[in-house]
Design a protein around this motif. Structure first.
Motif, PDB file in Angstrom:
ATOM      1  N   LYS A  89     -52.214 -10.171 -19.292  1.00 30.90           N
ATOM      2  CA  LYS A  89     -51.175 -10.353 -18.294  1.00 30.90           C
ATOM      3  C   LYS A  89     -50.628 -11.754 -18.449  1.00 30.90           C
ATOM      4  O   LYS A  89     -51.390 -12.724 -18.489  1.00 30.90           O
ATOM      5  CB  LYS A  89     -51.784 -10.181 -16.895  1.00 30.90           C
ATOM      6  N   LEU A  91     -49.339 -15.048 -17.179  1.00 26.62           N
ATOM      7  CA  LEU A  91     -49.617 -15.703 -15.904  1.00 26.62           C
ATOM      8  C   LEU A  91     -48.484 -16.644 -15.503  1.00 26.62           C
ATOM      9  O   LEU A  91     -47.876 -17.298 -16.356  1.00 26.62           O
ATOM     10  CB  LEU A  91     -50.917 -16.506 -15.996  1.00 26.62           C
ATOM     11  N   HIS A 135     -46.453 -16.107 -20.392  1.00 29.02           N
ATOM     12  CA  HIS A 135     -47.048 -17.124 -19.527  1.00 29.02           C
ATOM     13  C   HIS A 135     -46.003 -18.198 -19.226  1.00 29.02           C
ATOM     14  O   HIS A 135     -45.291 -18.636 -20.134  1.00 29.02           O
ATOM     15  CB  HIS A 135     -48.242 -17.798 -20.215  1.00 29.02           C
ATOM     16  N   ILE A 177     -48.231 -19.964 -13.728  1.00 33.64           N
ATOM     17  CA  ILE A 177     -49.157 -21.060 -13.446  1.00 33.64           C
ATOM     18  C   ILE A 177     -48.386 -22.208 -12.816  1.00 33.64           C
ATOM     19  O   ILE A 177     -47.293 -22.556 -13.283  1.00 33.64           O
ATOM     20  CB  ILE A 177     -49.830 -21.533 -14.748  1.00 33.64           C
ATOM     21  N   ILE A 202     -45.804 -20.840  -4.845  1.00 31.87           N
ATOM     22  CA  ILE A 202     -47.272 -20.718  -4.830  1.00 31.87           C
ATOM     23  C   ILE A 202     -47.673 -19.285  -4.526  1.00 31.87           C
ATOM     24  O   ILE A 202     -48.587 -18.734  -5.138  1.00 31.87           O
ATOM     25  CB  ILE A 202     -47.869 -21.719  -3.803  1.00 31.87           C
ATOM     26  N   GLU A 203     -46.953 -18.678  -3.595  1.00 30.57           N
ATOM     27  CA  GLU A 203     -47.208 -17.281  -3.238  1.00 30.57           C
ATOM     28  C   GLU A 203     -47.015 -16.367  -4.457  1.00 30.57           C
ATOM     29  O   GLU A 203     -47.794 -15.447  -4.677  1.00 30.57           O
ATOM     30  CB  GLU A 203     -46.242 -16.886  -2.102  1.00 30.57           C
ATOM     31  N   ALA A 204     -46.005 -16.641  -5.249  1.00 33.56           N
ATOM     32  CA  ALA A 204     -45.695 -15.794  -6.412  1.00 33.56           C
ATOM     33  C   ALA A 204     -46.625 -16.057  -7.596  1.00 33.56           C
ATOM     34  O   ALA A 204     -46.769 -15.210  -8.477  1.00 33.56           O
ATOM     35  CB  ALA A 204     -44.242 -16.010  -6.847  1.00 33.56           C
ATOM     36  N   ALA A 205     -47.296 -17.211  -7.602  1.00 37.16           N
ATOM     37  CA  ALA A 205     -48.071 -17.631  -8.780  1.00 37.16           C
ATOM     38  C   ALA A 205     -49.416 -16.929  -8.884  1.00 37.16           C
ATOM     39  O   ALA A 205     -49.971 -16.452  -7.894  1.00 37.16           O
ATOM     40  CB  ALA A 205     -48.280 -19.141  -8.733  1.00 37.16           C
ATOM     41  N   ASP A 206     -49.938 -16.855 -10.130  1.00 37.73           N
ATOM     42  CA  ASP A 206     -51.275 -16.309 -10.367  1.00 37.73           C
ATOM     43  C   ASP A 206     -52.339 -17.395 -10.320  1.00 37.73           C
ATOM     44  O   ASP A 206     -53.485 -17.140  -9.979  1.00 37.73           O
ATOM     45  CB  ASP A 206     -51.318 -15.665 -11.764  1.00 37.73           C
ATOM     46  N   LEU A 207     -51.954 -18.592 -10.703  1.00 41.19           N
ATOM     47  CA  LEU A 207     -52.929 -19.680 -10.877  1.00 41.19           C
ATOM     48  C   LEU A 207     -52.267 -20.973 -10.423  1.00 41.19           C
ATOM     49  O   LEU A 207     -51.235 -21.370 -10.968  1.00 41.19           O
ATOM     50  CB  LEU A 207     -53.316 -19.770 -12.361  1.00 41.19           C
ATOM     51  N   VAL A 208     -52.846 -21.600  -9.418  1.00 38.84           N
ATOM     52  CA  VAL A 208     -52.269 -22.826  -8.875  1.00 38.84           C
ATOM     53  C   VAL A 208     -53.338 -23.912  -8.837  1.00 38.84           C
ATOM     54  O   VAL A 208     -54.422 -23.700  -8.292  1.00 38.84           O
ATOM     55  CB  VAL A 208     -51.719 -22.612  -7.443  1.00 38.84           C
ATOM     56  N   THR A 209     -53.031 -25.050  -9.430  1.00 38.64           N
ATOM     57  CA  THR A 209     -53.943 -26.185  -9.360  1.00 38.64           C
ATOM     58  C   THR A 209     -53.204 -27.366  -8.752  1.00 38.64           C
ATOM     59  O   THR A 209     -52.064 -27.651  -9.106  1.00 38.64           O
ATOM     60  CB  THR A 209     -54.471 -26.571 -10.757  1.00 38.64           C
ATOM     61  N   ASP A 210     -53.876 -28.016  -7.804  1.00 39.02           N
ATOM     62  CA  ASP A 210     -53.330 -29.216  -7.190  1.00 39.02           C
ATOM     63  C   ASP A 210     -54.033 -30.414  -7.814  1.00 39.02           C
ATOM     64  O   ASP A 210     -55.239 -30.580  -7.643  1.00 39.02           O
ATOM     65  CB  ASP A 210     -53.569 -29.173  -5.671  1.00 39.02           C
TER      66      ASP A 210
END
Lengths: 206, 206
Positions: free
Chosen positions: A36, A38, A165, A40, A178-186
């Motif tokens: 899939k 992603l 990706h 990100i 953020i809602e739409a994302a698969d992977l979120v890093t702060d």
């Protein structure tokens, strides 16, 4: 006696690690979706948002894939990474569409026009099946200043090719993204040498 | 009328950006130390700790510098990055000293011996003036499990050559290391696709 204590310690270690391995294996087995693309997001006030995206580019390149990069605002920055990635020839397509930091330009109409050109390039790369990864560097800045319509940008990102990706970087990622994302890093700033009076360093900051 | 509103908006934007630029210029002017090798720590439970370190390697390479990398525990991982960085020949020296994830080995004595070998290599690279940047990937893991003596490791990092940049990665960075560091970023997990049942993706996770 000491030997026995060592043995007990080793045994406890073995048992703990075996448990972790078992949990790890179970987690991997529980995954159901094989492949899939992603979406990100790298956000936050700390360092490493763009840098980690370029690190992922390196990983993709190592797997023989093509990477497209669109810079939305940092026109003059990341020249060192660009120079290094040039080594990979056609495997990397790099487009610096921004005109320096936004607070350098002080011209709203010009900023919006630059963001729109960058987004058009982003759409072009996302539609090109030769790219496995597209990096939209500092797109979050363009969204934050409303240089681009949030709703249609998020919709286009969600509707991307299923195997593509995409990495979006920049502070203040919008909640809708953020809602739409698969992977979120702060990337969270813990400590910065600027506060200790140290200047930006070649190879680190630029 | 609408034109006037647009003009006011543009003027507000210009004023805001001019203020930011002025603050930015002042900050830069306030820096007193020109050149200083930084001790950088990437920690936290999110993604991007090692990846951002490899991104900085790319930046250093683009500036013509040499980069040394010692992997403390991820022996089998990062092969794609390693393959990509091989393109730069002698500019990158990569040493995979770990024996896979620690929970794969289940042998304390072997883990400690591997960590000690990795640290010896790290010291060797830090003493070699041909390297501008040394990445100690997952050293935090070796410190967390007490595979290495914290005090002497931190002392050696603090006593490094003044022009050497060092990046230490891994979860659970020790407070003593954070205290010694110039730049610390916590990669904070906001959202992960594993939770949605998506498997590790080639080019992203490995």
């Amino acid at each position: 006696m000491s030997n026995s204590v060592d043995e007990q310690k080793a045994e406890r270690h073995r048992a703990k690690m075996a448990k972790r391995k078992s949990a790890q294996d179970e987690e991997v087995a529980g995954k159901t979706v094989e492949e899939k693309g992603l979406l990100i997001v790298h956000t936050g006030t700390g360092k490493g948002k763009s840098t980690a995206a370029f690190g992922l580019a390196l990983r993709m390149i190592g797997r023989g894939k093509r990477v497209g990069i669109v810079q939305f605002v940092k026109g003059a920055w990341h020249t060192a990474e660009r120079d290094a990635l040039a080594k990979f020839g056609d495997q990397v397509a790099w487009y610096s569409m921004g005109e320096g930091f936004t607070w350098e330009t002080q011209d709203l109409a010009r900023d919006i026009a630059a963001a729109e050109r960058a987004w058009a390039k982003a759409v072009e790369l996302m539609e090109d099946p030769s790219f496995a990864l597209v990096i939209l560097d500092e797109l979050n800045i363009a969204l934050r200043y409303d240089y681009l319509p949030l709703e249609s940008v998020v919709a286009a990102l969600k509707d991307r090719r299923p195997d593509l990706h995409v990495i979006v970087t920049g502070r203040n990622a919008k909640p809708e993204l953020i809602e739409a994302a698969d992977l979120v890093t702060d990337m969270t700033l813990v400590k910065h040498h600027f506060a200790a009076g140290v200047k930006a360093q070649a190879g680190i900051e630029f």
